[in-house]
Design a protein around this motif. Structure first.
Motif, short mmCIF file in Angstrom:
data_model
loop_
_atom_site.label_atom_id
_atom_site.label_comp_id
_atom_site.label_asym_id
_atom_site.label_seq_id
_atom_site.Cartn_x
_atom_site.Cartn_y
_atom_site.Cartn_z
N VAL A 159 0.85 -1.14 -0.19
CA VAL A 159 0.20 -0.10 -0.06
C VAL A 159 1.04 1.28 -0.13
CG1 VAL A 159 -1.62 1.19 1.16
CG2 VAL A 159 -2.10 -1.05 1.31
N LEU A 164 0.80 7.33 5.50
CA LEU A 164 1.27 6.28 6.31
C LEU A 164 2.48 6.71 6.73
CD1 LEU A 164 -0.07 3.32 4.38
CD2 LEU A 164 -0.83 4.05 6.30
N ARG A 165 3.07 6.10 7.67
CA ARG A 165 4.64 6.07 7.89
C ARG A 165 5.39 5.50 6.89
NH1 ARG A 165 6.84 4.45 13.36
NH2 ARG A 165 4.81 3.55 13.63
N THR A 169 3.49 0.56 3.11
CA THR A 169 3.83 -0.64 3.59
C THR A 169 3.82 -1.88 2.55
OG1 THR A 169 1.47 -1.09 4.41
CG2 THR A 169 3.26 -0.35 5.99
N PRO B 101 -3.61 0.11 7.12
CA PRO B 101 -4.54 -0.36 5.89
C PRO B 101 -4.90 -1.97 5.97
CG PRO B 101 -2.31 0.13 5.04
CD PRO B 101 -2.27 0.51 6.67
N PHE B 103 -5.41 -3.81 3.54
CA PHE B 103 -4.87 -4.52 2.48
C PHE B 103 -3.61 -5.11 2.84
CE2 PHE B 103 -2.97 -4.98 -1.94
CZ PHE B 103 -4.22 -5.71 -2.32
N THR B 104 -2.86 -4.63 3.56
CA THR B 104 -1.48 -5.27 4.02
C THR B 104 -1.50 -5.69 5.27
OG1 THR B 104 -0.69 -2.89 4.47
CG2 THR B 104 -0.03 -4.04 2.33
#
Lengths: 396, 572
Positions: A159, A164-165, A169, B101, B103-104
């Motif tokens: 993603v 996000l950090r 990821t 998320p 998804f992961t």
């Protein structure tokens, strides 16, 4: 209801003979399908197409507050010959409810995948690529799926999102499944999480030739599976462990199909049990009870699933002209041929001990698959309807 | 001289602890909580302990029966403690998955099942060491600001003390939270508590607000620039504000204003003036008041005050934030500007009344004189508390007896700068003087103010005149509001103007020379000054007419043509 892309992904599993259900993470799939279904919010439209056996596209637009959407594309090296028209799809394939576990099928031998041409191997590993872009948020999801061998699969999901950090990821998951047991190892870049899962199925080994026939006279004919999972976040020095077991009847079972699971989290003192029965051909019931031995917190959820089958219009039995001429009755074999059931819709409901109710009605109207759902909170008398949503899917 | 700090009475009041706990609870739950905290944070126990903090007085800025301002050095290592209660998610995997998320997500089956644990945290052995600015007035309550990060060390003991990892984590997190609490929230809480204690009006309004129980704080802040300035002074993250600035806020208000005008009316008037400059459709209804739109751009500066018949009180309300007597200056100034003699006597009397009061009053009058040039500033600023701060800070810097000597030195400097910078300063100067005289302000003002001014030191007058530029400049300058934001910046801009084409500001500078003799108070000198003033007026008029400058012509025209402010009859 499964999204079209998930449906295609499952078609890929089927086509490549991968049993995605033989995994520790799917141990409680039945209870999840019956109790943890998501109720849609707002209006959502999906337009999808499996334009060629190798390529699928899907567009989604939704309105929750503001309009958002998603574009997704899927490529698979393995041609998929599955029904993709929303008017023809079997609802059992897209609606997750009571999951009947199946007898294991023998895995392909590695040599069965080999293709030779002119003294060279020309076979390729089946691969699936998938990407989805959420538009206003500009979040990108990507999936790389590869069958390394008949018993192995590699799944990379990523993603990318600026919120996000580190900007995103990646999760790498390696699955190994021989039927008798399956293991999974995973690594996530987020927090450096390392994980391992394993599932062991008691009973006959599908790899060996079955000698004796299953004893059908037993009261329960089913399979017991046990497994465990372990996670360790290498960056934040935290971890998690759980054990679980499941007993589920196999299709050959004569009585009521049932599934019972028990999961334990020894670190957190959490015990969770689920029990699901398929009470009738069209009815499944499920209950889940959670208890924490440390905090004495408990949780109870009840749910059911009711399939509504279209009433078949009884055909008038008329003798065929040929039969009439010959002064005899029609052949009985022709009449007794069963017709496929037409499912009108599925009603799912759940209620927990806080009187939070979730309702879902899934079905088909003409060529459209629809999902209508609502979540109701009876504790709030003034405004019991917390969410209401409708999701429409069309695919070709 | 002795100070008596009572520590124990605070603890004696049972209600105090209850209120303090409530306020702390709301303060702690205001900001979004990390996913690990799954419940509200409740302040379970609060005890200030029996050991008072050690206070070292560094400076006392102001001292009277009903007000106090000072800077302290505080050291505290007492037995106060605070107990918090909440529920936390003990499963790290659960919080890990919280914002990820799906998804992961590794999608653990049961490893992420939650375990919420009631957590009790006790903060004890708090060691503080800080420089504190303490401002107290019976009207404005108590304001306390930390000049530095006060927290030296503290001990966090919790349910998880046996697990070193969790303990360290909690210690770190709580120290961080507490620092922000001390710097940002605590002063506000203390201020509110003190208002409840000493300010009955505020208490009444607060009760009302509490009855409404909706958006109480927002309303209070929005509508009530007078009651809450100290509180807002705090929110500047402790970097901008001086002790003097803050103190001026709370002290300058002077009890006489509040006794004369009810706070409600002041608020209403403030809202009214606000409505002129915003798109707000809400205009508070005021009885026996006639609303008037602005007559022209030149009046704009004054308009905030003059737009309504009620202005005298309105002006007053504005100035009340900064200095009590500004009002009079303002109204008189405009009167004089338009040459309405009848209004003068009353003004004079009022002025003298204020000046005669005390040293503090004298300071006020002086500062108000100075402020006169800034009357525009005043009116605008009083809306936004920020402005109030800067504004009053200026006046206060001069106002405090301790720092008084500093003012004259400080202010003359600026004129010097101005004189040096402009290339054609001589002519500018002359023009300036005339300009101010043309308006008829300074001579009359001098005359008027002399009776009251006898009590003042001679220094005050030069000061007032020096600041003159701001007065004349600002009505002329369309973008004036920008400069008004901070007085000092406005000064700077005036000094820079000479380099640019705007000459008007320069001309104002020499005024000190003019008024200096007047300040001496001698009648002869006054006569001389008047004569000179007349002469200058004439000369200035000539010059102005000769000059084709947009500013000058416009300003003069408008000053002459503009209709008298609507409030004037009432002012008499």
């Amino acid at each position: 209801m499964l999204e079209f892309m998930d449906y295609v992904q499952h078609a890929f599993y089927n086509a490549s003979h991968w049993n995605s259900e033989n995994s520790y993470s799917q141990l409680t799939a039945t209870a999840r399908g019956l109790l943890d279904f998501e109720t849609p919010r707002g209006l959502r439209l999906n337009l999808s197409s499996l334009s060629s056996p190798n390529f699928a596209t899907s567009y989604a637009i939704g309105s929750v507050g503001l309009v958002d959407g998603a574009l997704s594309y899927l490529y698979t090296s393995l041609p998929l010959r599955t029904t993709s028209q929303s008017g023809d799809i079997d609802l059992h394939d897209v609606i997750r409810g009571y999951r009947q576990i199946q007898e294991f099928r023998r895995h392909d031998e590695p040599w069965m995948w080999e293709q030779w041409q002119g003294g060279k191997r020309i076979d390729k590993r089946d691969t699936l690529l998938y990407g989805r872009l959420y538009l206003p948020q500009s979040t990108l999801e990507a999936l790389y799926l590869r069958r390394i061998g008949p018993t192995q699969q590699l799944k990379l999901s990523a993603v990318s999102d600026s919120r996000l950090r580190n900007g995103g990821t990646i999760l790498a998951l390696h699955q190994y499944d021989v039927g008798k047991y399956s293991t999974e190892t995973l690594y996530s870049t987020d927090g450096g999480l390392i994980g391992a899962r394993g599932l062991y199925n008691f009973g006959p080994d599908p790899r060996k030739e079955r000698k004796e026939l299953p004893r059908m006279e037993d009261r329960f004919y089913g399979r017991f599976s046990a497994g465990a999972e372990m996670y360790y976040g290498s960056l934040n020095k935290s971890g998690g462990v759980s054990f679980g077991g499941r007993f589920a009847t196999l299709p050959a079972h004569k009585g009521t199909p049932l599934t019972a699971t028990l999961t334990l989290n020894p670190l957190m003192g959490n015990i969770s049990t689920t029990y699901a029965v398929k009470a009738g051909k069209n009815l499944a019931l499920c209950s889940k009870f959670d208890f924490n031995v440390y905090s004495y917190e408990s949780d109870l959820v009840l749910g059911c699933e009711l399939w509504r089958v279209k009433a078949k219009t009884e055909k008038k039995r008329e003798r065929s002209m040929a039969a009439k001429l010959e002064w005899r009755l029609d052949n009985t074999e022709e009449k007794s041929r069963p017709e496929p059931e037409e499912v009108a819709g599925v009603l799912k409901a759940r209620v927990d001990q806080n009187w939070k109710i979730g309702l879902l009605w899934e079905g088909r109207v003409k060529e459209l698959l629809f999902t209508l759902g609502s979540s109701i909170d009876m504790k709030r008398r003034d405004q019991p309807f917390r969410a209401l949503g409708l999701e429409l899917q069309y695919s070709s | 001289m002795a100070f008596n700090f009572n520590w124990s009475p605070l603890t004696a009041d049972a209600d105090f602890y209850k209120r303090a706990q409530e306020m702390l609870t709301t303060a702690l739950n205001k900001s979004p909580k990390p996913p690990i905290i799954v419940d509200d944070i409740l302040v379970n126990e609060l005890n200030l302990g029996s050991v008072p903090p050690e206070l070292e007085i560094l400076e006392i800025g102001d001292l009277a029966e009903d007000r106090f301002r000072g800077i302290f050095k505080m050291c505290y290592s007492g037995d106060a403690f605070l107990t918090l209660k909440t529920r936390v998610q003990a499963n790290p995997l659960n919080t890990y998955l919280f914002s990820k998320p799906s998804f992961t997500s590794p999608q653990p089956l049961a490893a992420s099942s939650g375990l919420t644990i009631p957590l009790q945290i006790t903060l004890s052995e708090i060691k503080l060491s800080a420089f504190i600015i303490l401002v107290f007035s019976r009207q404005k309550g108590l304001t306390l600001v930390f000049r530095n990060d006060p927290l030296e060390s503290l001990k966090v003991s919790s349910t998880f003390d046996s697990i070193p990892f969790v303990r360290d984590y909690l210690q770190k997190e709580i120290e961080m939270q507490l620092r922000t609490l001390m710097m940002d929230e605590l002063p506000a809480i203390i201020h509110r508590l003190s208002l409840r204690l000493w300010c009955p009006e505020h208490r009444a309004s607060e009760d009302e607000v509490m009855a409404q129980a909706t958006k109480s704080e927002k309303e209070e802040v929005a509508v009530d620039p007078f009651a809450s300035p100290p509180q807002d002074a705090v929110d500047a993250r402790g970097n901008v504000l001086d002790a003097s600035e803050i103190s001026s806020l709370s002290l300058d208000g002077g009890s006489e204003i509040h006794s004369l005008f009810s706070q409600k009316n002041l608020l209403r008037l403030a809202a009214l003036t606000d409505s002129h400059r915003t798109l707000s459709l809400f205009t508070p209804s005021i009885r026996d008041a006639v609303f008037r739109a602005w007559a022209g751009p030149s009046e704009r500066g004054d308009s905030a005050g003059t737009s309504t018949p009620v202005t005298p009180s309105l002006v007053r309300s504005h100035s009340s934030v900064a200095s009590s007597s500004t009002t009079y200056t303002f109204s008189r100034g405009s009167d004089d500007g338009h040459g309405h003699i009848p209004s003068r006597p009353s003004l004079v009397s009022m002025h003298s009344a204020t000046t005669g009061l005390s040293l503090g009053a004298g300071r006020h009058s002086r500062s108000h004189l100075r402020k006169k040039k800034n009357r525009v500033v005043n009116l605008r600023k009083s809306k936004t508390t920020d402005d109030v701060v800067s504004e009053s800070g200026e006046s206060e810097a001069s106002g405090t007896p301790a720092s008084e000597p500093a003012i004259p030195t400080q202010i003359p400097e600026e004129p010097e700068d101005n004189i040096i910078t402009p290339p054609r300063s001589p002519s500018g100067k002359v023009r300036f003087r005339t300009c101010s005289i043309d308006l008829g302000e300074s001579p009359r003002k001098l005359r008027l103010s002399t009776p009251g001014r006898s009590a003042l030191s001679s220094r005050t007058v030069p000061e007032e005149v020096t600041l003159e530029p701001a007065l004349t400049l600002e009505p002329l300058e369309p973008t004036a509001p920008i400069f008004h934001r901070e007085k000092r910046s406005a000064y700077n801009t005036t000094s820079q103007y000479p380099a640019e084409k705007l000459t008007a500001p320069i001309t104002l500078q020499p005024a000190p020379i003019l008024s200096d003799p007047a300040s001496a108070g001698g009648i002869i000198e006054q006569a001389w000054v008047l004569k000179m003033a007349g002469e200058m007026t004439r000369r200035a008029h000539d010059e102005k007419s000769a000059r084709e400058g947009f500013w000058s012509s416009q300003s003069t025209d408008e000053r002459e043509d503009s209709p008298p402010p609507a409030y004037e009859p009432k002012a008499m």
